[in-house]
Design a protein around this motif. Structure first.
Motif, PDB file in Angstrom:
ATOM      1  N   THR A   3       0.980  43.064 -25.328  1.00  0.00           N
ATOM      2  CA  THR A   3       0.252  42.597 -24.147  1.00  0.00           C
ATOM      3  C   THR A   3      -0.933  43.506 -23.842  1.00  0.00           C
ATOM      4  N   PHE A   4      -0.676  44.806 -23.862  1.00  0.00           N
ATOM      5  CA  PHE A   4      -1.727  45.775 -23.561  1.00  0.00           C
ATOM      6  C   PHE A   4      -2.886  45.677 -24.554  1.00  0.00           C
ATOM      7  N   LEU A   5      -2.570  45.703 -25.850  1.00  0.00           N
ATOM      8  CA  LEU A   5      -3.621  45.691 -26.868  1.00  0.00           C
ATOM      9  C   LEU A   5      -4.375  44.371 -26.907  1.00  0.00           C
ATOM     10  N   SER A   6      -3.680  43.268 -26.650  1.00  0.00           N
ATOM     11  CA  SER A   6      -4.348  41.963 -26.656  1.00  0.00           C
ATOM     12  C   SER A   6      -5.404  41.887 -25.558  1.00  0.00           C
ATOM     13  N   ILE A   7      -5.029  42.291 -24.340  1.00  0.00           N
ATOM     14  CA  ILE A   7      -5.979  42.250 -23.229  1.00  0.00           C
ATOM     15  C   ILE A   7      -7.105  43.258 -23.448  1.00  0.00           C
ATOM     16  N   PHE A   8      -6.772  44.414 -23.997  1.00  0.00           N
ATOM     17  CA  PHE A   8      -7.793  45.415 -24.294  1.00  0.00           C
ATOM     18  C   PHE A   8      -8.804  44.879 -25.317  1.00  0.00           C
ATOM     19  N   ASP A   9      -8.315  44.250 -26.393  1.00  0.00           N
ATOM     20  CA  ASP A   9      -9.208  43.709 -27.421  1.00  0.00           C
ATOM     21  C   ASP A   9     -10.076  42.572 -26.875  1.00  0.00           C
ATOM     22  N   ILE A  10      -9.516  41.794 -25.941  1.00  0.00           N
ATOM     23  CA  ILE A  10     -10.327  40.752 -25.298  1.00  0.00           C
ATOM     24  C   ILE A  10     -11.493  41.401 -24.561  1.00  0.00           C
ATOM     25  N   GLY A  11     -11.221  42.524 -23.894  1.00  0.00           N
ATOM     26  CA  GLY A  11     -12.283  43.259 -23.211  1.00  0.00           C
ATOM     27  C   GLY A  11     -13.350  43.749 -24.172  1.00  0.00           C
ATOM     28  N   ILE A  12     -12.924  44.274 -25.333  1.00  0.00           N
ATOM     29  CA  ILE A  12     -13.877  44.737 -26.344  1.00  0.00           C
ATOM     30  C   ILE A  12     -14.723  43.568 -26.854  1.00  0.00           C
ATOM     31  N   GLY A  13     -14.054  42.439 -27.138  1.00  0.00           N
ATOM     32  CA  GLY A  13     -14.763  41.272 -27.655  1.00  0.00           C
ATOM     33  C   GLY A  13     -15.769  40.717 -26.669  1.00  0.00           C
ATOM     34  N   ILE A  14     -15.335  40.563 -25.406  1.00  0.00           N
ATOM     35  CA  ILE A  14     -16.243  40.046 -24.369  1.00  0.00           C
ATOM     36  C   ILE A  14     -17.380  41.039 -24.125  1.00  0.00           C
ATOM     37  N   GLY A  15     -17.035  42.323 -24.117  1.00  0.00           N
ATOM     38  CA  GLY A  15     -18.050  43.351 -23.884  1.00  0.00           C
ATOM     39  C   GLY A  15     -19.131  43.349 -24.946  1.00  0.00           C
ATOM     40  N   SER A  16     -18.741  43.232 -26.206  1.00  0.00           N
ATOM     41  CA  SER A  16     -19.715  43.204 -27.305  1.00  0.00           C
ATOM     42  C   SER A  16     -20.647  42.006 -27.164  1.00  0.00           C
ATOM     43  N   PHE A  17     -20.067  40.859 -26.795  1.00  0.00           N
ATOM     44  CA  PHE A  17     -20.877  39.655 -26.621  1.00  0.00           C
ATOM     45  C   PHE A  17     -21.844  39.809 -25.448  1.00  0.00           C
ATOM     46  N   LEU A  18     -21.330  40.325 -24.315  1.00  0.00           N
ATOM     47  CA  LEU A  18     -22.167  40.470 -23.123  1.00  0.00           C
ATOM     48  C   LEU A  18     -23.308  41.455 -23.346  1.00  0.00           C
ATOM     49  N   VAL A  19     -23.016  42.544 -24.052  1.00  0.00           N
ATOM     50  CA  VAL A  19     -24.064  43.532 -24.325  1.00  0.00           C
ATOM     51  C   VAL A  19     -25.185  42.900 -25.143  1.00  0.00           C
TER      52      VAL A  19
END
Length: 406
Positions: A338-354
């Motif tokens: 659960t922790f890593l999945s939500i964390f990776d979603i943050g990384i993925g969204i962050g890369s796209f937003l940047v």
């Protein structure tokens, strides 16, 4: 009281296995986009999908991996996933088209997602309860070191030795991760009758996610939005401000500071609790981003790396430790997933937003405003976890007084 042993054979083995797993991940992270552009004649937008597809597969598979850990045991899932990952590494020789590479990246991401989930659950069981913060800090350090060595090794292999050697090194790291995993010896799970009715905990979404880990995972995911801008774009920013030579040392300084600080921050987490560590680390992370936004010399650029390394390098293992400690022992695999999945979603969204935001503003402005976003995370952490920890510590400290007065 005798201090419980941390540096056991199993702890060293799982740390080594994770190190080589993440070494391969970061190694391919920087080389495959270049490979797709130069060797497969792909477009920049297609090259970006190589990372997205891999992370998507890892995110999708992690809840199921946590479920399989409960059913079949941590070691079986770990060895199976590392075998998938090693097989995927062998197949890069045959991915001669962009579509073929996409399929392989999805397959490879499945192995990665399962392996990181199983490894996180195993290390949580191996580390003594009294040294949980310290142990998780050292375990996370193995992954952070891979983040430093992987890109450097990958770019060197591609530039100096060519594609064939590049993929050969990838295969070596994957199989070394598998070998290290095979050394681990865990107690076999107790077999249960197939006629036993499944626990209510294993039904519905609760069978795929661990609710107690969600709040701290959301906090980690929030900070991951900013960390993605460092992980993916700090070298681009360095080139823009004329500090490209210093860029190669950014994560080296990051890792050195993290290595120096880790023994202290991990012990303080265990002795004084999460809040004492996390609040200063958030401020340190924000300060590093401000300095990075204003960097105009190599010294200021690398000093920002030190502050970010101290801040984020402390926050990530602390958040993961909280996620694991919040769950029941039998559900630590799901908590990790659960922790890593939500964390990776943050990384993925962050890369796209940047990528989107930097078409409108400069990187220096993005990093400056990101520091305020991080400071806003102080309130989010307090609301989702810090407040509960403060109340718990207050109640525990008042119990002796109540007993004495009673």
């Amino acid at each position: 009281m005798k201090k419980q042993k941390l540096w056991t054979k199993d702890f060293l083995s799982i740390s080594l296995s994770s190190f080589f797993l993440f070494l391969s991940f970061y190694y391919l992270l920087v080389t495959l986009p270049i490979y797709s552009l130069h060797e497969l004649n792909g477009k920049p937008s297609q090259a970006g999908l190589i990372v997205t597809i891999f992370l998507l597969a890892a995110i999708v598979i992690r809840p199921f991996a946590g479920k399989w850990i409960e059913l079949y045991g941590k070691r079986i899932v770990l060895i199976s996933s590392l075998s998938i990952f090693a097989l995927g590494s062998l197949l890069y020789y045959f991915a001669n088209t962009m579509n073929g590479l996409y399929l392989l990246r999805f397959f490879h991401g499945i192995g990665f997602g399962m392996a990181t989930t199983a490894a996180g659950a195993i290390v949580a069981d191996i580390i003594p309860e009294s040294r949980r913060g310290e142990g998780m800090g050292y375990y996370a350090m193995s992954m952070n070191l891979a983040m430093v060595i992987g890109p450097f090794l990958g770019l060197t292999a591609m530039e100096q030795w060519g594609t064939s050697v590049m993929f050969s090194i990838c295969i070596f790291t994957a199989f070394f991760s598998l070998f290290s995993g095979l050394i681990i010896k865990l107690q076999k799970p107790v077999k249960t009758s197939s006629k036993v009715v499944p626990s209510i905990d294993n039904k519905g979404l609760r069978g795929l996610f661990e609710p107690t880990a969600i709040s701290i995972a959301l906090v980690a995911g929030l900070f991951a939005l900013v960390y993605a801008s460092i992980l993916s774009f700090v070298s681009v920013y360095a080139k823009e401000i004329g500090l490209i030579e210093a860029a190669s040392y950014f994560f080296v300084v990051y890792a050195i500071v993290m290595l120096i600080a880790r023994p202290f921050t991990g012990r303080w987490f265990d002795q004084y609790g999460a809040n004492v560590i996390i609040y200063p680390a958030i401020v340190c992370f924000a300060s590093g981003m401000v300095l990075l936004s204003m960097a105009d010399t190599s010294l200021s650029f690398l000093l920002s790396a030190a502050l970010i390394g101290l801040g984020w390098g402390t926050l990530f293992p602390s958040f993961q430790t909280i996620a694991i400690q919040s769950a029941e022992p039998k559900r630590r695999g799901l908590a990790t997933a659960t922790f890593l999945s939500i964390f990776d979603i943050g990384i993925g969204i962050g890369s796209f937003l940047v990528g989107v935001i930097t078409t409108k503003i400069e990187f220096s402005s993005l990093y400056f405003f990101s520091s305020f976003f991080i400071l806003g995370g102080l309130a989010v952490y307090y609301a989702l976890h810090g407040k509960k920890t403060s109340l718990k510590n207050k109640n525990e400290s008042s119990e002796p007084l109540l007993k004495a007065n009673g």
